[in-house]
Design an enzyme around this catalytic site. Sequence first.
Site: not given
Length: 323
Positions: A29, A60, A85, A87, A127
């Site tokens: 991104e 993701e 995070d 993932i 995050h």
Amino acid sequence: MTTITYLEAIRQALFEEMEADPRVFVLGEDVGAYGGAFKVTAGLQEKFGEERVIDTPISESAIVGAAIGAALSGLRPVAEMQFIDFIACCFNMISNYAAKAHYCWGAAIPIVIRGPYGGGVHAGPFHSQCVESFFLNTPGIKVVTPATAADAKGLLKAAIRDPNPVLYLEHKYLYRRIKEEVSSDVFVPLGKAIIRREGKHLSLVTYSAMVHLAMEAAEELSRDGVEVEILDLRTLSPLDEEAVLQTARKTSKVILLHEAPRFGGFGGELAAIIAEKAFEYLDGPIMRVAAMDTPIPFGSPLEETYLPDVKKIVKAARKLMDY
């Protein structure tokens, strides 16, 4: 050699590996014209074009799915998670497919999934997480956690050339805070730990941003005459188990330090390895210093309470030295 930041070291590794191998490409991104959320990929698209630096939708799962497909077609994708995070959205593809493809049918999936992780920047519970333990219990994935600029560059180059899926966890707190001289041809093989400080009274086994806290704590403890040895694991899987056992046998006292929560964290596995294979060398309990077992708070005072710090490390070390 030139002095560069941890962030610049990652960018240099990407540039050099893309120049050396036309199969290497980056997707994620805002990695293109914008240069990534933290500017790690700044300039990459200008140099290599839109076909090798690909902006993706905010998905993701799509990023990792496309990377796996490209790897199966003979390419070497480097997928960026804007924050590691997220993932969690693609855990199934990574753990049930990428990690097992070679074992099940001999397919190589040479992907690198890299992303900023860790706290210290007041980014809150979505995050700031340390996700290594999510994947360390999944055979078939390599997990890399650089602490220095040289390792950030050298380990990423090794990860990109590796034929297996690699999770590359770059600590966002270190991006612009860590700076050092890095040689242009640095290369750090996966699976090799390093002693950051020699000592004889106590071992601190750690990785990533915690290495720097450990160095501060060791300096403070040295004023009390306690010489701390610091082992930086650098790669968590494959683990340099012999390096862990060697420092345990040398000092007979071990503290395991990590930023992830204590319960279920990597420290528990390391403690079990030491207890099984070096128990007779120990002169005290294996201790852990880790984050609290709660979601990561957003506000500054609460996050500082949540995270390990020098004070907590020194307190644990003094307690262990009493044995």
